[in-house]
Write a protein that holds these residues in place. Structure first.
Motif, PDB file in Angstrom:
ATOM      1  N   LEU A 151       7.324  -2.057 -11.745  1.00 41.25           N
ATOM      2  CA  LEU A 151       6.114  -2.063 -12.574  1.00 41.25           C
ATOM      3  C   LEU A 151       5.555  -0.661 -12.774  1.00 41.25           C
ATOM      4  CD1 LEU A 151       4.313  -5.159 -11.017  1.00 41.25           C
ATOM      5  CD2 LEU A 151       5.243  -5.028 -13.339  1.00 41.25           C
ATOM      6  N   GLY A 152       6.024   0.288 -11.960  1.00 39.04           N
ATOM      7  CA  GLY A 152       5.531   1.659 -12.043  1.00 39.04           C
ATOM      8  C   GLY A 152       4.112   1.804 -11.542  1.00 39.04           C
ATOM      9  N   LEU A 153       3.776   1.044 -10.495  1.00 41.64           N
ATOM     10  CA  LEU A 153       2.405   1.038  -9.984  1.00 41.64           C
ATOM     11  C   LEU A 153       2.353   1.440  -8.507  1.00 41.64           C
ATOM     12  CD1 LEU A 153       1.113  -2.284 -11.591  1.00 41.64           C
ATOM     13  CD2 LEU A 153       0.711   0.049 -12.393  1.00 41.64           C
ATOM     14  N   THR A 154       1.154   1.803  -8.055  1.00 45.84           N
ATOM     15  CA  THR A 154       0.950   2.147  -6.653  1.00 45.84           C
ATOM     16  C   THR A 154       0.536   0.903  -5.865  1.00 45.84           C
ATOM     17  OG1 THR A 154      -1.409   2.622  -6.907  1.00 45.84           O
ATOM     18  CG2 THR A 154       0.138   4.431  -7.346  1.00 45.84           C
ATOM     19  N   LYS A 155       0.556   1.042  -4.558  1.00 47.34           N
ATOM     20  CA  LYS A 155       0.193  -0.065  -3.674  1.00 47.34           C
ATOM     21  C   LYS A 155      -1.247  -0.521  -3.892  1.00 47.34           C
ATOM     22  CE  LYS A 155       3.284   1.798  -0.126  1.00 47.34           C
ATOM     23  NZ  LYS A 155       3.372   2.421   1.214  1.00 47.34           N
ATOM     24  N   GLU A 156      -2.108   0.435  -4.215  1.00 49.10           N
ATOM     25  CA  GLU A 156      -3.527   0.124  -4.382  1.00 49.10           C
ATOM     26  C   GLU A 156      -3.819  -0.655  -5.663  1.00 49.10           C
ATOM     27  OE1 GLU A 156      -2.824   3.359  -1.689  1.00 49.10           O
ATOM     28  OE2 GLU A 156      -2.343   3.247  -3.836  1.00 49.10           O
ATOM     29  N   GLU A 157      -2.872  -0.651  -6.587  1.00 48.96           N
ATOM     30  CA  GLU A 157      -3.113  -1.250  -7.909  1.00 48.96           C
ATOM     31  C   GLU A 157      -2.675  -2.711  -8.015  1.00 48.96           C
ATOM     32  OE1 GLU A 157      -2.777   2.602 -10.860  1.00 48.96           O
ATOM     33  OE2 GLU A 157      -0.920   1.786 -10.039  1.00 48.96           O
ATOM     34  N   ALA A 158      -2.175  -3.284  -6.921  1.00 46.84           N
ATOM     35  CA  ALA A 158      -1.646  -4.645  -6.978  1.00 46.84           C
ATOM     36  C   ALA A 158      -2.202  -5.515  -5.859  1.00 46.84           C
ATOM     37  CB  ALA A 158      -0.120  -4.623  -6.900  1.00 46.84           C
ATOM     38  N   ILE A 159      -2.163  -6.811  -6.097  1.00 41.69           N
ATOM     39  CA  ILE A 159      -2.519  -7.807  -5.081  1.00 41.69           C
ATOM     40  C   ILE A 159      -1.392  -8.836  -5.045  1.00 41.69           C
ATOM     41  CG2 ILE A 159      -4.139  -9.627  -4.404  1.00 41.69           C
ATOM     42  CD1 ILE A 159      -6.320  -8.080  -5.910  1.00 41.69           C
ATOM     43  N   MET A 160      -0.964  -9.191  -3.837  1.00 42.29           N
ATOM     44  CA  MET A 160       0.060 -10.226  -3.644  1.00 42.29           C
ATOM     45  C   MET A 160      -0.629 -11.556  -3.344  1.00 42.29           C
ATOM     46  SD  MET A 160       3.411 -10.930  -3.226  1.00 42.29           S
ATOM     47  CE  MET A 160       3.902 -12.662  -3.047  1.00 42.29           C
ATOM     48  N   ILE A 161      -0.209 -12.613  -4.040  1.00 38.97           N
ATOM     49  CA  ILE A 161      -0.851 -13.920  -3.903  1.00 38.97           C
ATOM     50  C   ILE A 161       0.181 -14.949  -3.443  1.00 38.97           C
ATOM     51  CG2 ILE A 161      -2.049 -15.757  -5.181  1.00 38.97           C
ATOM     52  CD1 ILE A 161      -2.350 -12.919  -7.118  1.00 38.97           C
ATOM     53  N   GLY A 162      -0.154 -15.709  -2.383  1.00 37.88           N
ATOM     54  CA  GLY A 162       0.815 -16.694  -1.903  1.00 37.88           C
ATOM     55  C   GLY A 162       0.195 -17.770  -1.041  1.00 37.88           C
ATOM     56  N   ASP A 163       1.023 -18.734  -0.691  1.00 44.98           N
ATOM     57  CA  ASP A 163       0.560 -19.906   0.055  1.00 44.98           C
ATOM     58  C   ASP A 163       1.051 -19.909   1.496  1.00 44.98           C
ATOM     59  OD1 ASP A 163       3.021 -22.475  -0.173  1.00 44.98           O
ATOM     60  OD2 ASP A 163       3.313 -20.404  -0.775  1.00 44.98           O
ATOM     61  N   ASN A 164       1.718 -18.850   1.907  1.00 42.34           N
ATOM     62  CA  ASN A 164       2.384 -18.861   3.205  1.00 42.34           C
ATOM     63  C   ASN A 164       2.149 -17.551   3.956  1.00 42.34           C
ATOM     64  OD1 ASN A 164       4.944 -18.746   5.077  1.00 42.34           O
ATOM     65  ND2 ASN A 164       4.798 -20.847   4.351  1.00 42.34           N
ATOM     66  N   SER A 165       2.308 -17.596   5.258  1.00 45.43           N
ATOM     67  CA  SER A 165       2.139 -16.393   6.082  1.00 45.43           C
ATOM     68  C   SER A 165       3.065 -15.269   5.624  1.00 45.43           C
ATOM     69  CB  SER A 165       2.431 -16.716   7.549  1.00 45.43           C
ATOM     70  OG  SER A 165       3.771 -17.149   7.718  1.00 45.43           O
ATOM     71  N   HIS A 166       4.287 -15.619   5.184  1.00 43.67           N
ATOM     72  CA  HIS A 166       5.258 -14.605   4.774  1.00 43.67           C
ATOM     73  C   HIS A 166       4.742 -13.765   3.609  1.00 43.67           C
ATOM     74  CE1 HIS A 166       7.770 -17.097   7.261  1.00 43.67           C
ATOM     75  NE2 HIS A 166       8.788 -16.279   7.120  1.00 43.67           N
ATOM     76  N   ASP A 167       3.970 -14.399   2.726  1.00 44.58           N
ATOM     77  CA  ASP A 167       3.437 -13.684   1.566  1.00 44.58           C
ATOM     78  C   ASP A 167       2.393 -12.655   1.993  1.00 44.58           C
ATOM     79  OD1 ASP A 167       4.896 -15.398  -0.255  1.00 44.58           O
ATOM     80  OD2 ASP A 167       3.429 -16.946   0.218  1.00 44.58           O
ATOM     81  N   ILE A 168       1.503 -13.078   2.867  1.00 44.22           N
ATOM     82  CA  ILE A 168       0.437 -12.189   3.338  1.00 44.22           C
ATOM     83  C   ILE A 168       1.017 -11.057   4.184  1.00 44.22           C
ATOM     84  CG2 ILE A 168      -1.661 -12.073   4.741  1.00 44.22           C
ATOM     85  CD1 ILE A 168      -2.059 -15.097   3.930  1.00 44.22           C
ATOM     86  N   GLU A 169       1.954 -11.408   5.050  1.00 44.28           N
ATOM     87  CA  GLU A 169       2.566 -10.390   5.914  1.00 44.28           C
ATOM     88  C   GLU A 169       3.384  -9.387   5.100  1.00 44.28           C
ATOM     89  OE1 GLU A 169       3.037 -12.927  10.055  1.00 44.28           O
ATOM     90  OE2 GLU A 169       4.602 -13.067   8.541  1.00 44.28           O
ATOM     91  N   ALA A 170       4.105  -9.868   4.100  1.00 41.65           N
ATOM     92  CA  ALA A 170       4.901  -8.964   3.249  1.00 41.65           C
ATOM     93  C   ALA A 170       3.984  -7.988   2.522  1.00 41.65           C
ATOM     94  CB  ALA A 170       5.727  -9.761   2.253  1.00 41.65           C
ATOM     95  N   ALA A 171       2.863  -8.517   2.017  1.00 45.63           N
ATOM     96  CA  ALA A 171       1.894  -7.658   1.329  1.00 45.63           C
ATOM     97  C   ALA A 171       1.370  -6.584   2.268  1.00 45.63           C
ATOM     98  CB  ALA A 171       0.740  -8.503   0.800  1.00 45.63           C
ATOM     99  N   HIS A 172       0.913  -6.991   3.437  1.00 44.03           N
ATOM    100  CA  HIS A 172       0.346  -6.038   4.390  1.00 44.03           C
ATOM    101  C   HIS A 172       1.399  -5.055   4.902  1.00 44.03           C
ATOM    102  CE1 HIS A 172      -3.267  -8.902   5.294  1.00 44.03           C
ATOM    103  NE2 HIS A 172      -3.393  -8.240   4.151  1.00 44.03           N
ATOM    104  N   ASN A 173       2.623  -5.534   5.077  1.00 43.58           N
ATOM    105  CA  ASN A 173       3.700  -4.637   5.500  1.00 43.58           C
ATOM    106  C   ASN A 173       4.007  -3.581   4.444  1.00 43.58           C
ATOM    107  OD1 ASN A 173       4.025  -5.956   7.939  1.00 43.58           O
ATOM    108  ND2 ASN A 173       5.671  -7.292   7.218  1.00 43.58           N
ATOM    109  N   ALA A 174       3.702  -3.919   3.186  1.00 46.68           N
ATOM    110  CA  ALA A 174       3.923  -2.982   2.075  1.00 46.68           C
ATOM    111  C   ALA A 174       2.682  -2.160   1.755  1.00 46.68           C
ATOM    112  CB  ALA A 174       4.362  -3.753   0.832  1.00 46.68           C
ATOM    113  N   GLY A 175       1.577  -2.426   2.482  1.00 48.30           N
ATOM    114  CA  GLY A 175       0.340  -1.703   2.222  1.00 48.30           C
ATOM    115  C   GLY A 175      -0.426  -2.210   1.018  1.00 48.30           C
ATOM    116  N   VAL A 176      -0.188  -3.487   0.672  1.00 50.45           N
ATOM    117  CA  VAL A 176      -0.812  -4.103  -0.504  1.00 50.45           C
ATOM    118  C   VAL A 176      -1.814  -5.167  -0.045  1.00 50.45           C
ATOM    119  CG1 VAL A 176      -0.312  -5.623  -2.489  1.00 50.45           C
ATOM    120  CG2 VAL A 176       1.174  -3.666  -1.997  1.00 50.45           C
ATOM    121  N   ARG A 177      -2.897  -5.330  -0.795  1.00 46.58           N
ATOM    122  CA  ARG A 177      -3.859  -6.394  -0.502  1.00 46.58           C
ATOM    123  C   ARG A 177      -3.229  -7.763  -0.756  1.00 46.58           C
ATOM    124  NH1 ARG A 177      -8.631  -4.576  -4.320  1.00 46.58           N
ATOM    125  NH2 ARG A 177      -6.894  -3.501  -5.343  1.00 46.58           N
ATOM    126  N   ALA A 178      -3.722  -8.765  -0.024  1.00 47.82           N
ATOM    127  CA  ALA A 178      -3.157 -10.109  -0.138  1.00 47.82           C
ATOM    128  C   ALA A 178      -4.237 -11.142  -0.410  1.00 47.82           C
ATOM    129  CB  ALA A 178      -2.410 -10.482   1.144  1.00 47.82           C
TER     130      ALA A 178
END
Length: 213
Positions: A151-178
């Motif tokens: 997408l050509g974006l930084t970590k601060e410019e995106a939010i990861m949305i999900g229904d499972n722990s894996h989604d939130i953990e992946a976001a945080h592991n990447a430095g992205v809000r969840a």
């Protein structure tokens, strides 16, 4: 930092595949372990990759079990999936606002595409990252970081949305809000223990989050 992109998990977030997944697991596990698993037992299999799940349940038989799973799942996919309220209309409005939309899933690409087609939402997404695209699936940060790169974006410019722990953990592991979704089959309380920055009661909650940045 302005929110420029929303990264969505697919199963259980945009498309209700819970019944499909549970029934598929019940079918393959009943064949292999008659009477040993209940639908409730299968809840913990929603989220991890099939390889992770079957490596735990049937070590050494993963390939055969995954093949059985996929055969039954594909056969019954279209009849067992259902739509969540306001998903497509919300996505359409977000896209019209200039927000980039992406899928980040542990699902195979062809099945993501099939689900998007059922939703009538294929045209709304800039990219989709499936299991075919990465070596390491969520909760590893690789899929989230790959989405940002494409997408050509930084970590601060995106939010990861999900229904499972894996989604939130992946976001945080990447430095992205969840953001967790309260319609997760495991419930909002389950998601809260993983400390998502946001908890969506409905898809339309995303409008306020995007506006706030």
């Amino acid at each position: 930092m302005t929110v420029k992109a929303l990264l969505f998990d697919f199963d259980g977030t945009l498309l209700n595949t819970n019944e499909l997944i549970i029934q598929t697991f019940m079918h393959v596990l009943e064949e292999r372990f008659p009477g040993q698993y209940s639908p409730k037992d299968c809840l913990k299999f929603i989220g991890p990759s099939l390889k992770q799940t079957f490596s735990d349940i049937t070590p050494g038989e993963e390939d055969e079990m995954i093949a059985n799973y996929r055969t039954w799942n594909m056969l019954h996919h279209d009849e067992l999936v259902t739509e969540y309220p306001d998903v497509v209309s919300t996505l359409e409005q977000l896209k019209s606002m200039g927000i980039k939309l992406a899928i980040v899933s542990t699902k195979r690409n062809e099945m993501i595409d099939r689900g998007l087609s059922i939703l009538g939402a294929t045209h709304l997404f800039e990219i989709r990252i499936g299991s075919n695209d990465v070596k390491n699936v969520k909760p590893d940060p690789e899929p989230v970081l790959l989405a940002l790169e494409r997408l050509g974006l930084t970590k601060e410019e995106a939010i990861m949305i999900g229904d499972n722990s894996h989604d939130i953990e992946a976001a945080h592991n990447a430095g992205v809000r969840a953001a967790g979704v309260a319609w997760s089959i495991r419930g909002a309380q389950y998601l809260q223990q993983f400390n998502p920055e946001y908890l969506l009661q409905g898809m339309s909650d995303l409008f306020d989050i995007v506006k706030e940045g």
